[in-house]
Design an enzyme around this catalytic site. Structure first.
Site, PDB file in Angstrom:
ATOM      1  CG  ASN A   2      -1.762   1.192   1.372  1.00 55.88           C
ATOM      2  OD1 ASN A   2      -1.796   2.030   0.457  1.00 55.88           O
ATOM      3  ND2 ASN A   2      -2.456   1.319   2.489  1.00 55.88           N
ATOM      4  CD1 TRP A   3       3.337   0.905  -2.939  1.00 56.38           C
ATOM      5  CD2 TRP A   3       3.498   2.137  -4.801  1.00 56.38           C
ATOM      6  NE1 TRP A   3       4.006   0.160  -3.879  1.00 56.38           N
ATOM      7  CE2 TRP A   3       4.121   0.883  -5.028  1.00 56.38           C
ATOM      8  CE3 TRP A   3       3.474   3.075  -5.845  1.00 56.38           C
ATOM      9  CZ2 TRP A   3       4.716   0.558  -6.253  1.00 56.38           C
ATOM     10  CZ3 TRP A   3       4.064   2.754  -7.068  1.00 56.38           C
ATOM     11  CH2 TRP A   3       4.680   1.502  -7.262  1.00 56.38           C
ATOM     12  CE  LYS A   4      -0.150   3.083   4.796  1.00 53.73           C
ATOM     13  NZ  LYS A   4      -0.101   3.172   6.241  1.00 53.73           N
ATOM     14  CG  HIS A  15      -5.754   1.816   5.142  1.00 53.62           C
ATOM     15  ND1 HIS A  15      -5.270   2.773   5.994  1.00 53.62           N
ATOM     16  CD2 HIS A  15      -4.785   0.885   5.019  1.00 53.62           C
ATOM     17  CE1 HIS A  15      -4.048   2.431   6.375  1.00 53.62           C
ATOM     18  NE2 HIS A  15      -3.729   1.292   5.793  1.00 53.62           N
ATOM     19  CD  GLU A  71      -2.863   5.359   6.777  1.00 53.56           C
ATOM     20  OE1 GLU A  71      -2.831   5.362   5.542  1.00 53.56           O
ATOM     21  OE2 GLU A  71      -2.004   4.793   7.482  1.00 53.56           O
ATOM     22  CD  GLU A 122      -3.348  -2.425   7.360  1.00 55.73           C
ATOM     23  OE1 GLU A 122      -2.294  -2.704   6.799  1.00 55.73           O
ATOM     24  OE2 GLU A 122      -3.945  -1.356   7.175  1.00 55.73           O
ATOM     25  N   GLY A 136       2.683   2.455  10.863  1.00 56.02           N
ATOM     26  CA  GLY A 136       3.614   3.558  10.689  1.00 56.02           C
ATOM     27  C   GLY A 136       4.315   3.977  11.968  1.00 56.02           C
ATOM     28  CB  SER A 172       5.489  -1.520  12.141  1.00 57.54           C
ATOM     29  OG  SER A 172       5.040  -0.191  12.358  1.00 57.54           O
ATOM     30  N   GLY A 232       2.952  -0.992   4.365  1.00 58.68           N
ATOM     31  CA  GLY A 232       2.981   0.426   4.019  1.00 58.68           C
ATOM     32  C   GLY A 232       4.395   0.877   3.716  1.00 58.68           C
ATOM     33  N   GLY A 233       5.045   1.471   4.713  1.00 59.97           N
ATOM     34  CA  GLY A 233       6.373   2.071   4.526  1.00 59.97           C
ATOM     35  C   GLY A 233       7.371   1.164   3.806  1.00 59.97           C
TER      36      GLY A 233
HETATM   37  P1  13P Z   1       3.138   0.468   7.761  1.00 58.93           P
HETATM   38  O1  13P Z   1       3.679  -0.814   7.166  1.00 58.93           O
HETATM   39  O2  13P Z   1       3.838   1.693   7.258  1.00 58.93           O
HETATM   40  O3  13P Z   1       3.055   0.397   9.251  1.00 58.93           O
HETATM   41  O4  13P Z   1       1.620   0.609   7.214  1.00 58.93           O
HETATM   42  C1  13P Z   1       0.781  -0.476   7.295  1.00 58.93           C
HETATM   43  C2  13P Z   1      -0.436  -0.163   6.508  1.00 58.93           C
HETATM   44  O5  13P Z   1      -1.217   0.702   6.875  1.00 58.93           O
HETATM   45  C3  13P Z   1      -0.655  -0.891   5.253  1.00 58.93           C
HETATM   46  O6  13P Z   1      -1.922  -0.656   4.747  1.00 58.93           O
END
Ligand code: 13P
Length: 261
Positions: free
Chosen positions: A11-13, A99, A101, A171, A177, A217, A238-239
């Site tokens: 997920n590149w956000k 998600h 967020e 999640e 994050g 994470s 994510g990251g």
């Molecule tokens: P991180 O891997 O950056 O913690 O993010 C997880 C995430 O929200 C994937 O959708």
């Protein structure tokens, strides 16, 4: 026990630009060429879907193109939204919905998420439903209740046939994050309970076939410990999905966890 193919999503956000999205896609297509036994999708921002999809096709990559969100109406006066036909037009085959967020930063509720998910599954696309508790909910001992409620409300009206295209991503919000990952035991515990809820909503057989990813994470260094758990079928990243070598390492860990099962 049903053998489930692990699934890892990137997920590149709201990250990358035209140049870095193309670079990352090329690196991933190359790095994942010889990694089998794991399903992989990447979800770039909307403006780069066509670009990323074209590179994946040009490379003959098995990596699936995914979107980070969608709106449930097919067309019309919905300023700023993107429809399922538009995503299909861009060769998208998988869509993340709900998600955290979108829930906590953008105020999305279970009812909206349910409508989105139903539209995605009705259209024959894969739907990746995200659930998970906040830190306050966890500290109040409400983790399992929150997950159950999110699953029940977001999966309302979805039948077993549609559930074939469903992936659930657990999640925990406090792990996203933050560098704070759930322990493999905590993740397994939550995933096992989630599968129990899925069993109640569908039946045991259907629930045993639904992949439940862990997100929060995940890194190259902790992926295998998490994915080795019986009910953890890969991860939503994510990251670390923005660093090709690390994302490839995470996909390799998922493949390895399946071989060791
Ligand atoms: P991180 O891997 O950056 O913690 O993010 C997880 C995430 O929200 C994937 O959708």
């Amino acid at each position: 026990m049903t053998q489930r193919t692990p699934i890892v999503g990137g997920n590149w956000k709201m990250n990358t630009n035209h140049r870095t999205a193309a670079e990352l896609t090329r690196e991933l297509a190359g790095g994942l060429e010889r990694v089998g036994g794991v399903d992989v999708f990447i979800a770039p921002p909307f403006p780069y879907l066509l670009l990323v999809g074209a590179i994946l096709r040009e490379r003959g990559s098995r990596v699936v193109l995914a979107a980070q969100d969608v709106y449930f109406e097919p067309d019309g006066a919905f300023t700023g939204e993107v429809s399922i036909p538009m995503l299909q037009d861009c060769h998208v085959r998988s869509v993340i919905v709900g998600h955290s967020e979108r829930r906590h930063v953008l105020g999305e509720h279970n009812e909206t998420i349910n409508r989105k998910l139903r539209a995605v599954l009705d259209a024959g696309l894969q739907g990746v439903l995200c659930v998970g508790e906040t830190l306050a909910q966890r500290e109040a001992g409400r983790t399992d209740d929150v997950n159950r409620m999110q699953l029940q409300e977001c999966l309302a009206g979805i039948d077993a046939e549609h559930a074939e295209r469903l992936v659930v991503a657990y999640e925990p919000v406090w792990a996203i994050g933050t560098g704070r990952t759930a322990t493999p035991e905590d993740a397994q515990n939550a995933h096992h309970k989630i599968r129990g809820v899925l069993s109640g909503l569908f039946d045991e057989h259907v629930a045993s076939r639904i992949r439940v990813q862990y997100g929060g994470s995940v890194k190259g260094s902790n992926a295998l410990g998490l994915f080795a758990q019986g009910d953890v079928d890969g991860g939503l990243i994510g990251g670390a999905s923005l660093k090709s070598a690390e994302f490839v390492q995470i996909c390799q860990a998922a493949a390895q966890s399946a071989r060791g099962a």
